[in-house]
Design a protein around this motif. Structure first.
Motif, short mmCIF file in Angstrom:
data_model
loop_
_atom_site.label_atom_id
_atom_site.label_comp_id
_atom_site.label_asym_id
_atom_site.label_seq_id
_atom_site.Cartn_x
_atom_site.Cartn_y
_atom_site.Cartn_z
N GLU A 364 -10.31 22.09 -33.78
CA GLU A 364 -9.58 22.89 -32.78
C GLU A 364 -10.53 23.39 -31.68
OE1 GLU A 364 -5.99 24.71 -35.59
OE2 GLU A 364 -7.90 25.77 -35.44
N ARG A 365 -11.69 23.86 -32.09
CA ARG A 365 -12.68 24.32 -31.09
C ARG A 365 -13.08 23.17 -30.18
NH1 ARG A 365 -14.91 26.99 -35.67
NH2 ARG A 365 -16.43 25.30 -35.90
N GLN A 366 -13.26 21.99 -30.78
CA GLN A 366 -13.66 20.82 -29.99
C GLN A 366 -12.56 20.41 -29.02
OE1 GLN A 366 -16.78 19.41 -30.04
NE2 GLN A 366 -15.97 18.37 -28.22
N ALA A 367 -11.32 20.42 -29.48
CA ALA A 367 -10.20 20.02 -28.62
C ALA A 367 -10.08 20.97 -27.43
CB ALA A 367 -8.90 19.99 -29.42
N LEU A 368 -10.28 22.27 -27.68
CA LEU A 368 -10.22 23.25 -26.59
C LEU A 368 -11.33 22.97 -25.58
CD1 LEU A 368 -8.98 25.84 -25.41
CD2 LEU A 368 -10.65 27.14 -26.76
N ARG A 369 -12.52 22.71 -26.11
CA ARG A 369 -13.66 22.42 -25.24
C ARG A 369 -13.41 21.12 -24.43
NH1 ARG A 369 -16.36 20.70 -22.14
NH2 ARG A 369 -18.59 20.46 -21.89
N ASP A 370 -12.77 20.14 -25.07
CA ASP A 370 -12.48 18.88 -24.38
C ASP A 370 -11.42 19.03 -23.29
OD1 ASP A 370 -14.32 17.53 -25.92
OD2 ASP A 370 -12.84 16.80 -27.38
N ASP A 371 -10.49 19.96 -23.51
CA ASP A 371 -9.37 20.11 -22.57
C ASP A 371 -9.68 21.02 -21.39
OD1 ASP A 371 -7.84 18.45 -24.09
OD2 ASP A 371 -6.65 20.02 -25.05
N VAL A 372 -10.60 21.95 -21.59
CA VAL A 372 -10.79 22.99 -20.57
C VAL A 372 -11.27 22.45 -19.22
CG1 VAL A 372 -13.15 23.81 -21.09
CG2 VAL A 372 -11.41 25.42 -20.33
N PRO A 373 -12.11 21.40 -19.15
CA PRO A 373 -12.53 20.95 -17.82
C PRO A 373 -11.36 20.53 -16.93
CG PRO A 373 -13.91 19.94 -19.51
CD PRO A 373 -12.79 20.64 -20.22
N ARG A 374 -10.34 19.92 -17.55
CA ARG A 374 -9.20 19.43 -16.77
C ARG A 374 -8.12 20.50 -16.60
NH1 ARG A 374 -7.55 14.30 -15.43
NH2 ARG A 374 -8.90 13.25 -16.93
N PHE A 375 -7.85 21.23 -17.67
CA PHE A 375 -6.67 22.11 -17.66
C PHE A 375 -7.00 23.58 -17.45
CE2 PHE A 375 -5.44 18.45 -20.40
CZ PHE A 375 -4.51 17.91 -19.54
N GLY A 376 -8.27 23.97 -17.56
CA GLY A 376 -8.62 25.37 -17.34
C GLY A 376 -7.83 26.30 -18.24
N PHE A 377 -7.22 27.32 -17.63
CA PHE A 377 -6.47 28.32 -18.40
C PHE A 377 -5.28 27.73 -19.14
CE2 PHE A 377 -8.07 31.37 -14.99
CZ PHE A 377 -9.05 31.91 -15.81
N LYS A 378 -4.84 26.54 -18.74
CA LYS A 378 -3.67 25.94 -19.40
C LYS A 378 -4.04 25.16 -20.66
CE LYS A 378 -0.99 25.66 -15.12
NZ LYS A 378 -2.08 25.87 -14.13
N ALA A 379 -5.33 25.06 -20.96
CA ALA A 379 -5.73 24.46 -22.24
C ALA A 379 -5.22 25.36 -23.36
CB ALA A 379 -7.26 24.35 -22.30
N ARG A 380 -5.00 24.74 -24.54
CA ARG A 380 -4.43 25.53 -25.65
C ARG A 380 -5.27 25.37 -26.90
NH1 ARG A 380 1.94 25.25 -24.97
NH2 ARG A 380 1.79 26.48 -26.84
N ILE A 381 -5.19 26.41 -27.74
CA ILE A 381 -5.75 26.31 -29.09
C ILE A 381 -4.75 26.95 -30.04
CG2 ILE A 381 -7.16 28.41 -28.82
CD1 ILE A 381 -9.25 26.84 -30.67
N LYS A 382 -4.47 26.27 -31.15
CA LYS A 382 -3.36 26.63 -32.04
C LYS A 382 -2.11 26.78 -31.16
CE LYS A 382 -6.10 28.64 -35.78
NZ LYS A 382 -5.98 27.59 -36.80
#
Length: 456
Positions: A364-382
């Motif tokens: 989950e931590r990795q997925a958030l880190r992977d998503d944040v460059p593209r989605f910023g605040f719209k990235a999600r965790i859980k």
């Protein structure tokens, strides 16, 4: 900081490597704040990269700064490549593409960080403006191709430039086209280090989203809010990332040493010479099996240098380095140390921050880190958007800074430095989103106005 260490005692045992890190432990009364920030020099006329050579080059800028400040020059093969403040501990160094870095002195309060920054910018301007040089506060150069950017005359960069394309797609972009701001913070014990490392690793994507401002490559939107953060996902995965082992039982200085022993090396420095040993591990060097130095053991300097070539989202040296943020304009720079000091230097806030992240899994931590460059605040965790988490972290940081109660001459505490981040949260969008709106609106599809609006 890129001043390569010079302690030539040969190492006998792994315990010495652990002890070197452990020496960072200090009582809370001695906690300090270090801030490093990079900015991209450009020619005021034509907005081009600035070469090292010539009457209006980076070398001339450093010579001018040396005369103005009286700092010690850092020389390599007859070229001035940096400056060092013998009394205060600050330094100025060059990144590969000429990015100008201030490694601030270790200070006690964010007020002092702000004062240091203002003094530095005034000094740099005094020398740079007559040379026709300006500085840009973005996470990545918005308009230049990699080929346009000159290489600074530092031996370690030549070795890294040859090695990087072998291990990732974006290593050269990281070296030549990106800028960061980073905060270095202390720990009171091994357990305190582990807790701060875990909290800051898990929450590094929050800083990435709050500071995201590298949405342009070569004059066009690149599809990301922080392309600088995306670059780190494919630079060299053997030496970067989210350090999942840090969350496992038994984490401590020894575990980090074992990780670092297996990270491939770049170079070994002997005298003025950088010897290319790229790709071989420190563990082999330790066993006397380095192809360039058969039978020889590394020194403490080699170890310190090696640790500075590991690039995870949070790096352990004799302090912890927060590495997730894009470089930003000067008004927002003190917000980064303020954010992390409020979260990590106040025990109530640190506990509350741990409560936010403690149930996240490594994937989950990795997925958030992977998503944040593209989605910023719209990235999600859980089931949560990063925006909500960022908002919560800002509240905790604010409370932590108020409890710290470090007051300036006007009676204000350090929480005032969070204001730029609070405005970002109020607006509900990252700086990159604001820039993209300008690009599509008043800037008429050009990134050139950035050289005015985001300059130092």
């Amino acid at each position: 900081m890129a001043r390569d260490q010079i302690d030539m005692t040969p190492l006998q045992s792994r315990d010495e490597l652990v002890a070197w890190l452990e020496a960072g432990v200090k009582p809370e009364s001695e906690f300090r704040i270090g801030t490093e920030h990079e900015k991209t020099p450009f020619t005021l006329e034509g907005h081009r990269p600035v070469p090292y050579e010539g009457a209006k080059g980076i070398g001339a800028l450093l010579e001018g700064m040396k005369l103005l400040l009286g700092w010690e020059p850092i020389m390599e093969r007859g070229n001035i490549i940096g400056l060092y403040d013998v009394t205060g501990g600050g330094a100025i160094s060059l990144e590969p593409g000429g990015q100008f870095e201030l490694s601030g002195a270790p200070v006690e309060t964010v007020h002092q960080t702000q004062s240091e920054l203002m003094a530095h910018l005034a000094q740099v301007r005094e020398i740079a403006t007559p040379l026709g040089i300006g500085f840009l506060g973005l996470g990545m150069t918005p308009s230049w191709s990699r080929a346009q950017i000159p290489m600074m005359p530092k031996g370690r960069y030549k070795i890294m430039t040859n090695y990087m394309p072998k291990v990732g797609k974006y290593g050269l972009d990281m070296m030549y086209r990106t800028c960061t701001v980073q905060t270095n913070l202390d720990f009171a014990s091994e357990a305190d280090m582990v807790k701060k490392l875990r909290v800051s690793l898990a929450l590094q994507p929050v800083a990435t989203a709050l500071f995201a401002n590298s949405p342009f490559t070569e004059g066009k939107p690149n599809g990301f809010l922080s392309f600088r953060s995306e670059i780190w996902r494919d630079t060299d995965n053997a030496r970067s990332g989210m350090l999942p082992f840090a969350f496992e039982d038994g984490m401590g200085f020894e575990r980090y040493v074992d990780y670092a022993l297996d990270v491939p090396m770049f170079f070994v420095k002997r005298g003025d010479e950088y010897i290319d040993v790229s790709g071989s591990s420190f563990r082999d060097f330790f066993a006397g099996k380095n192809p360039a130095f058969p039978g020889q053991r590394p020194t403490l300097s080699d170890w310190a240098n090696h640790l500075s070539t590991i690039f995870p989202e949070v790096r352990l040296k004799r302090y912890l380095e927060m590495r997730g943020a894009d470089g930003v304009p000067w008004g927002r720079l003190p917000a980064l140390p303020a954010f992390w000091v409020g979260l990590l230097y106040d025990n109530d806030s640190l506990d509350a921050a741990w409560d936010i992240v403690r149930h996240w899994t490594a994937p989950e931590r990795q997925a958030l880190r992977d998503d944040v460059p593209r989605f910023g605040f719209k990235a999600r965790i859980k089931d949560r958007y990063l925006f909500e988490i960022a908002k919560e972290c800002l509240i905790l940081s604010h409370a932590g800074l108020r409890r710290r109660g470090r007051i300036d001459h006007l009676g204000r505490d350090e929480s005032r430095y969070l204001e730029p981040l609070e405005r970002i949260i109020e607006a509900g969008r990252s700086p990159a989103e604001e820039m993209l709106e300008k690009f599509n609106g008043p800037w008429n599809g050009s990134v050139e106005p950035a050289y005015r609006e985001y300059a130092f």
